[in-house]
Design an enzyme around this catalytic site. Structure first.
Site, short mmCIF file in Angstrom:
data_model
loop_
_atom_site.label_atom_id
_atom_site.label_comp_id
_atom_site.label_asym_id
_atom_site.label_seq_id
_atom_site.Cartn_x
_atom_site.Cartn_y
_atom_site.Cartn_z
N ARG A 171 0.88 -1.43 0.45
CA ARG A 171 0.04 -0.01 -0.19
C ARG A 171 0.37 1.92 0.26
NH1 ARG A 171 -4.36 1.54 4.61
NH2 ARG A 171 -2.60 2.13 5.77
N TYR A 176 -11.08 6.46 -6.06
CA TYR A 176 -11.24 7.65 -3.98
C TYR A 176 -10.60 8.19 -3.88
CZ TYR A 176 -7.62 3.08 -3.40
OH TYR A 176 -6.69 2.71 -3.32
N HIS A 184 -15.38 2.65 1.71
CA HIS A 184 -13.94 1.75 0.77
C HIS A 184 -13.69 0.70 1.62
CE1 HIS A 184 -9.82 1.45 1.31
NE2 HIS A 184 -9.55 1.58 0.07
N ARG A 198 -12.96 -0.21 8.07
CA ARG A 198 -12.05 0.83 8.65
C ARG A 198 -11.98 2.24 8.37
NH1 ARG A 198 -8.38 -1.88 4.99
NH2 ARG A 198 -7.34 -0.30 4.08
N GLU A 258 -10.84 -8.38 3.37
CA GLU A 258 -9.96 -8.77 2.46
C GLU A 258 -9.13 -9.36 3.74
OE1 GLU A 258 -7.61 -6.10 -0.60
OE2 GLU A 258 -8.59 -5.35 0.34
N HIS A 270 -14.00 -9.03 -2.69
CA HIS A 270 -13.22 -9.47 -1.64
C HIS A 270 -13.42 -10.91 -1.22
CE1 HIS A 270 -9.55 -7.38 -4.04
NE2 HIS A 270 -10.16 -6.67 -2.78
N ASP A 306 -9.05 -5.80 -10.30
CA ASP A 306 -8.67 -4.76 -8.87
C ASP A 306 -7.43 -3.96 -9.40
OD1 ASP A 306 -8.04 -4.41 -6.43
OD2 ASP A 306 -8.42 -5.92 -5.41
#
Length: 452
Positions: free
Chosen positions: A92, A131, A215, A218, A245, A279, A330
């Site tokens: 990420r 996003y 999203h 979290r 996920e 997912h 994805d």
């Protein structure tokens, strides 16, 4: 009115377990107006290229494929994040570095090339889980939806339809930590301001629709989940959400809320037939029941899930519970829905150590009609009268497909075997070439701009 007649060597028709030979398909003004399997006496002789004015499509013709989960800017990461160790969280950080470099112009260029690559792969509609809303440090552009507009325009130029899944992304953790660094570009402050911004975006394009996304648990506080779900419900728009996920997501949700992410979404009115969980790799048995009983769809992205070492979700159990399955590329480690479809079966074999979980027709459904439905296009994904004129023809004479029966295409073909793509009656790909975009050249230039 524009009428075109297509003669498919083989075509996979609705509710058929395998393809039908010699099918004449008529399209008019972007819709299928006739589908007629030919009798032995009406078939053209070998070597004849047309039947009347019908265009011959050698190979297997399928309905348009639907990529139900895309992050277009991740295409710039291909080949840059796959080596070495780490997990989703280390990957990420690399992704955030690319996100920081994009603006509306560079995003248009990158997404146009990425969507054109999808067209080459037989994808006629994409669900863009979007996003990356604002400028650096979260400062809105003069047009707060400039990045959304860039994506819609990119799809138009690439020749495919798009459902822009405008994503609510407010916090960094389930505990509500604020967005910092690159994440500031994602946030609108709260769900009401998110709803105000997305409500102002009304693209007047027949190829584009706007949906919503959460999203993850979290990224949207529990007390604001219903605001996003309500916005989608009032508009009859699709609603998507990343779900379970990684195990860490489940653990954090239990610690903060005393329940799984699926239970949390259910309690706040998020689940339902217009919702797709992306997912759903680590659901509990109770989660599967919640998803299935509510008819919540599940979008599987097997290549990304294994690339990020997330795990293998219980696909067969999801389907048996009542959740329609769709497919997504994805992170675009590859753009190949044939690979994603066969991975649903093959990964299930790895998980269970047994073979034969999904029929070829079930994999076709996931790649076509179920994906389009998940994106709000209920009139696409079938070679049927009244549906959108999306045709995807796959070679049966390549090094990969030669000798394989047409029914085995999802276990033999790759995206490279797609020769012709028609979207809403318009030829976008012919003889394996995109008609308006030099895909390799544009991908290279767009990626160099945001990575060098």
């Amino acid at each position: 009115m524009t009428t075109t007649r297509w003669l498919a060597e083989y075509a996979w028709l609705p509710d058929h377990a395998e393809p039908t030979p010699d099918v004449l398909i008529e399209t008019e003004d972007g819709r299928i107006t006739a589908v007629a399997p030919l009798t032995a006496g009406s078939r053209p002789p070998a070597g004849v290229e047309v039947l009347g004015d019908a265009v011959r499509l050698p190979g297997l013709t399928l309905p348009g494929l639907a990529n139900a989960h895309s992050h277009a800017f991740h295409r710039a990461l291909r080949g840059r994040t796959h080596g070495g160790r780490g997990d989703f969280w280390t990957w990420r950080e690399v992704m955030y570095d690319v996100a920081q470099r994009l603006d509306p112009d560079s995003y248009l260029a990158l997404a146009r090339a990425a969507y054109a690559e999808m067209a080459l792969a037989g994808i006629t509609c994409v669900g863009e889980f979007h996003y990356l809303h604002h400028g650096p440090n979260g400062t809105p552009y003069a047009d707060p939806n400039a990045m959304s507009a860039a994506l819609v325009e990119a799809a138009a130029q690439a020749g495919i339809r798009i459902t822009l899944l405008d994503t609510c992304y407010l916090t960094a953790t389930v505990d509500g930590e604020p967005l910092t660094g690159p994440q500031q570009r994602f946030g609108d402050g709260d769900a009401l301001r998110w709803a105000e911004r997305v409500s102002a975006f009304n693209p007047e394009n027949e190829h584009a629709r706007v949906g919503a996304a959460i999203h993850s648990v979290r990224a949207v506080p529990a007390e604001q989940l219903a605001t996003v779900a309500g916005w989608a419900d009032r508009r009859g728009a699709p609603l998507h959400a990343h779900l379970s996920e990684q195990p860490a997501e489940n653990d954090a949700c239990r610690a903060a809320h005393g329940c799984t992410p699926t239970r949390l979404l259910a309690d706040h009115g998020v689940l339902g037939p217009h919702t797709t969980a992306v997912h759903a790799t680590h659901p509990t048995g109770a989660d599967l029941a919640l998803l299935g009983e509510s008819r919540t769809g599940v979008c599987l992205c097997p290549t990304t899930e294994r690339d990020l070492a997330d795990g293998i979700g219980p696909a067969r159990r999801m389907a048996e519970a009542g959740s329609p399955l769709s497919l997504g590329s994805d992170s675009h480690a590859v753009v190949d829905l044939f690979e994603e479809a066969r991975a649903v079966e093959l990964d299930e074999r790895l998980r269970t150590r047994r073979r034969g979980h999904f029929t070829a027709a079930e994999l076709l459904t996931a790649a076509t009609v179920a994906g389009h439905a998940a994106l709000g296009w209920g009139d696409a994904g079938r070679l049927a009268v009244g549906d959108r004129a999306d045709l995807v023809t796959v070679r049966l004479d390549s090094a990969r497909t030669a000798g394989a029966p047409p029914v085995g295409v999802f276990f033999a073909a790759t995206a490279a075997d797609v020769t012709h793509v028609v979207v809403d009656g318009r030829v976008v790909v012919a003889d394996g070439r995109h008609q308006t975009v030099d895909v390799p050249t544009e991908l290279r230039a767009a990626i160099e701009e945001v990575t060098s």
